[in-house]
Motif scaffolding. Structure first.
Motif, PDB file in Angstrom:
ATOM      1  N   GLY A  70      24.537  13.466  -5.993  1.00 18.66           N
ATOM      2  CA  GLY A  70      24.956  12.457  -6.366  1.00 18.66           C
ATOM      3  C   GLY A  70      23.759  11.521  -6.591  1.00 18.66           C
ATOM      4  O   GLY A  70      23.151  11.079  -5.582  1.00 18.66           O
ATOM      5  N   ASP A  71      23.685  10.670  -7.621  1.00 15.42           N
ATOM      6  CA  ASP A  71      22.571   9.752  -7.860  1.00 15.42           C
ATOM      7  C   ASP A  71      23.151   8.753  -8.921  1.00 15.42           C
ATOM      8  O   ASP A  71      24.341   9.276  -9.892  1.00 15.42           O
ATOM      9  CB  ASP A  71      21.505  10.401  -8.091  1.00 15.42           C
ATOM     10  N   THR A  72      22.581   7.572  -9.189  1.00 20.62           N
ATOM     11  CA  THR A  72      22.990   6.801 -10.219  1.00 20.62           C
ATOM     12  C   THR A  72      21.755   6.225 -10.929  1.00 20.62           C
ATOM     13  O   THR A  72      20.630   6.459 -10.346  1.00 20.62           O
ATOM     14  CB  THR A  72      23.584   5.595  -9.816  1.00 20.62           C
ATOM     15  N   PHE A  73      21.992   5.685 -12.205  1.00 19.00           N
ATOM     16  CA  PHE A  73      20.722   5.168 -12.841  1.00 19.00           C
ATOM     17  C   PHE A  73      21.317   3.922 -13.751  1.00 19.00           C
ATOM     18  O   PHE A  73      22.472   3.939 -14.105  1.00 19.00           O
ATOM     19  CB  PHE A  73      19.752   6.141 -13.687  1.00 19.00           C
ATOM     20  N   GLU A  74      20.454   3.051 -13.976  1.00 21.43           N
ATOM     21  CA  GLU A  74      20.840   1.768 -14.707  1.00 21.43           C
ATOM     22  C   GLU A  74      20.447   2.186 -16.344  1.00 21.43           C
ATOM     23  O   GLU A  74      19.378   2.590 -16.747  1.00 21.43           O
ATOM     24  CB  GLU A  74      19.933   0.565 -14.418  1.00 21.43           C
ATOM     25  N   ALA A  75      21.500   1.992 -17.111  1.00 25.83           N
ATOM     26  CA  ALA A  75      21.297   2.545 -18.483  1.00 25.83           C
ATOM     27  C   ALA A  75      21.450   1.148 -19.536  1.00 25.83           C
ATOM     28  O   ALA A  75      22.398   0.199 -18.936  1.00 25.83           O
ATOM     29  CB  ALA A  75      22.537   3.357 -18.966  1.00 25.83           C
ATOM     30  N   SER A  76      21.044   1.310 -20.426  1.00 25.12           N
ATOM     31  CA  SER A  76      20.910   0.279 -21.413  1.00 25.12           C
ATOM     32  C   SER A  76      21.254   0.542 -22.768  1.00 25.12           C
ATOM     33  O   SER A  76      21.028   1.844 -23.173  1.00 25.12           O
ATOM     34  CB  SER A  76      19.369  -0.298 -21.613  1.00 25.12           C
ATOM     35  N   THR A  77      21.973  -0.210 -23.600  1.00 19.92           N
ATOM     36  CA  THR A  77      22.418   0.131 -24.923  1.00 19.92           C
ATOM     37  C   THR A  77      21.381   0.541 -25.754  1.00 19.92           C
ATOM     38  O   THR A  77      21.505   1.669 -26.379  1.00 19.92           O
ATOM     39  CB  THR A  77      23.122  -1.070 -25.361  1.00 19.92           C
ATOM     40  N   TRP A  78      20.308  -0.158 -25.724  1.00 18.96           N
ATOM     41  CA  TRP A  78      19.057   0.264 -26.658  1.00 18.96           C
ATOM     42  C   TRP A  78      18.293   1.193 -26.207  1.00 18.96           C
ATOM     43  O   TRP A  78      17.088   1.390 -26.443  1.00 18.96           O
ATOM     44  CB  TRP A  78      18.229  -0.895 -26.889  1.00 18.96           C
ATOM     45  N   SER A  79      18.739   2.346 -25.469  1.00 15.10           N
ATOM     46  CA  SER A  79      18.084   3.487 -24.972  1.00 15.10           C
ATOM     47  C   SER A  79      18.925   4.695 -25.074  1.00 15.10           C
ATOM     48  O   SER A  79      20.226   4.736 -25.251  1.00 15.10           O
ATOM     49  CB  SER A  79      17.614   3.271 -23.450  1.00 15.10           C
ATOM     50  N   MET A  80      18.135   5.732 -25.157  1.00 12.51           N
ATOM     51  CA  MET A  80      18.894   6.897 -25.182  1.00 12.51           C
ATOM     52  C   MET A  80      18.498   7.984 -23.919  1.00 12.51           C
ATOM     53  O   MET A  80      17.215   7.935 -23.468  1.00 12.51           O
ATOM     54  CB  MET A  80      18.555   7.977 -26.411  1.00 12.51           C
ATOM     55  N   TYR A  81      19.342   8.644 -23.189  1.00 11.86           N
ATOM     56  CA  TYR A  81      19.155   9.576 -22.168  1.00 11.86           C
ATOM     57  C   TYR A  81      19.499  10.818 -22.158  1.00 11.86           C
ATOM     58  O   TYR A  81      20.428  11.404 -22.879  1.00 11.86           O
ATOM     59  CB  TYR A  81      19.948   8.784 -20.870  1.00 11.86           C
ATOM     60  N   SER A  82      18.824  11.488 -21.418  1.00 14.47           N
ATOM     61  CA  SER A  82      19.238  13.023 -21.163  1.00 14.47           C
ATOM     62  C   SER A  82      19.069  13.384 -19.708  1.00 14.47           C
ATOM     63  O   SER A  82      18.119  13.035 -18.975  1.00 14.47           O
ATOM     64  CB  SER A  82      18.280  14.024 -22.098  1.00 14.47           C
ATOM     65  N   ILE A  83      20.136  14.242 -19.380  1.00 15.04           N
ATOM     66  CA  ILE A  83      19.983  15.007 -18.160  1.00 15.04           C
ATOM     67  C   ILE A  83      19.252  16.313 -18.187  1.00 15.04           C
ATOM     68  O   ILE A  83      19.713  17.124 -19.109  1.00 15.04           O
ATOM     69  CB  ILE A  83      21.259  15.002 -17.359  1.00 15.04           C
ATOM     70  N   ALA A  84      18.265  16.487 -17.512  1.00 13.24           N
ATOM     71  CA  ALA A  84      17.456  17.907 -17.583  1.00 13.24           C
ATOM     72  C   ALA A  84      17.459  18.608 -16.361  1.00 13.24           C
ATOM     73  O   ALA A  84      17.223  18.091 -15.340  1.00 13.24           O
ATOM     74  CB  ALA A  84      16.189  17.385 -18.361  1.00 13.24           C
ATOM     75  N   VAL A  85      17.115  19.819 -16.626  1.00 10.77           N
ATOM     76  CA  VAL A  85      17.016  20.825 -15.361  1.00 10.77           C
ATOM     77  C   VAL A  85      16.009  21.688 -15.711  1.00 10.77           C
ATOM     78  O   VAL A  85      15.536  21.918 -17.050  1.00 10.77           O
ATOM     79  CB  VAL A  85      18.352  21.576 -15.148  1.00 10.77           C
ATOM     80  N   PRO A  86      15.361  22.556 -14.453  1.00  9.50           N
ATOM     81  CA  PRO A  86      14.517  23.378 -15.000  1.00  9.50           C
ATOM     82  C   PRO A  86      15.158  24.543 -15.794  1.00  9.50           C
ATOM     83  O   PRO A  86      16.323  24.789 -15.814  1.00  9.50           O
ATOM     84  CB  PRO A  86      14.010  24.118 -13.588  1.00  9.50           C
ATOM     85  N   GLN A  87      14.436  25.623 -16.639  1.00  9.05           N
ATOM     86  CA  GLN A  87      15.077  26.455 -17.452  1.00  9.05           C
ATOM     87  C   GLN A  87      15.975  27.393 -16.717  1.00  9.05           C
ATOM     88  O   GLN A  87      16.867  27.872 -17.200  1.00  9.05           O
ATOM     89  CB  GLN A  87      13.651  27.226 -18.141  1.00  9.05           C
TER      90      GLN A  87
END
Length: 189
Positions: A70-87
């Motif tokens: 469980g974690d949080t991050f601050e997100a902005s409208t003018w950005s794009m985000y991806s949640i990534a993991v090792p292969q």
């Protein structure tokens, strides 16, 4: 009997150089500019979008590790985000991503890494789009490592905007030049 003209010899107009037509160059270059602008209105935005997308993805390889429990991050409208993991965790990891007004899509499998954390390459698992600045929470199961990749979209939008604006301004200049040349041609006839 013939008398000589009172004011001298009669001029021979056939030996005068032809009148110079004004505005030919302006009309030709203006018309060529309009044709080039028509092509530019289609090509420039596409080229600008592709180039800025390549720069956006290649320049931003920095990733922020997240706690899978469980974690949080601050997100902005003018950005794009991806949640990534090792292969090795791509098939086993599932995440619950919550926010006020967000869109979450499972990413298509890709052989291209978004970036790395401590030398380990991470691959896109979820794409997150936010509508409004907010805090987004991420809780994942089935994997031991999760990271956040984010990229600002301001530069991308600016480049695409210039890709549209530049041909419009140049098209206006070409149109003015064409009209100015046509008016000069008509006046010099």
């Amino acid at each position: 009997m013939s008398y000589p003209p009172v004011y001298g010899l009669t001029p021979d107009y056939s030996q005068l150089p032809p009148r110079r037509r004004r505005g030919v160059k302006r009309t030709v270059f203006g018309a060529l500019g309009l044709v080039a602008n028509a092509v530019g209105l289609v090509v420039m935005p596409i080229v600008a979008a592709v180039l800025s997308g390549v720069v956006l993805y290649s320049a931003n390889t920095e990733m922020t590790p997240l706690d899978p429990a469980g974690d949080t991050f601050e997100a902005s409208t003018w950005s794009m985000y991806s949640i990534a993991v090792p292969q090795e965790d791509l098939d086993t990891t599932t995440c619950e991503i919550k926010g006020e007004d967000i869109s979450v899509e499972r990413a298509e499998p890709s052989d291209t890494s978004l970036g790395s954390v401590d030398g380990v390459p991470y691959y896109d698992l979820y794409t997150v789009t936010v509508f409004g600045d907010q805090e987004v929470s991420v809780t994942c199961t089935g994997g031991e490592a999760v990271a956040l990749w984010g990229a600002g979209m301001g530069g991308f939008l600016l480049t695409v905007g210039v890709g549209f604006l530049l041909p419009v301004v140049l098209g206006f200049v070409a149109l003015v030049m064409t009209i100015w040349g046509i008016v000069a041609l008509v006046r010099s006839a």
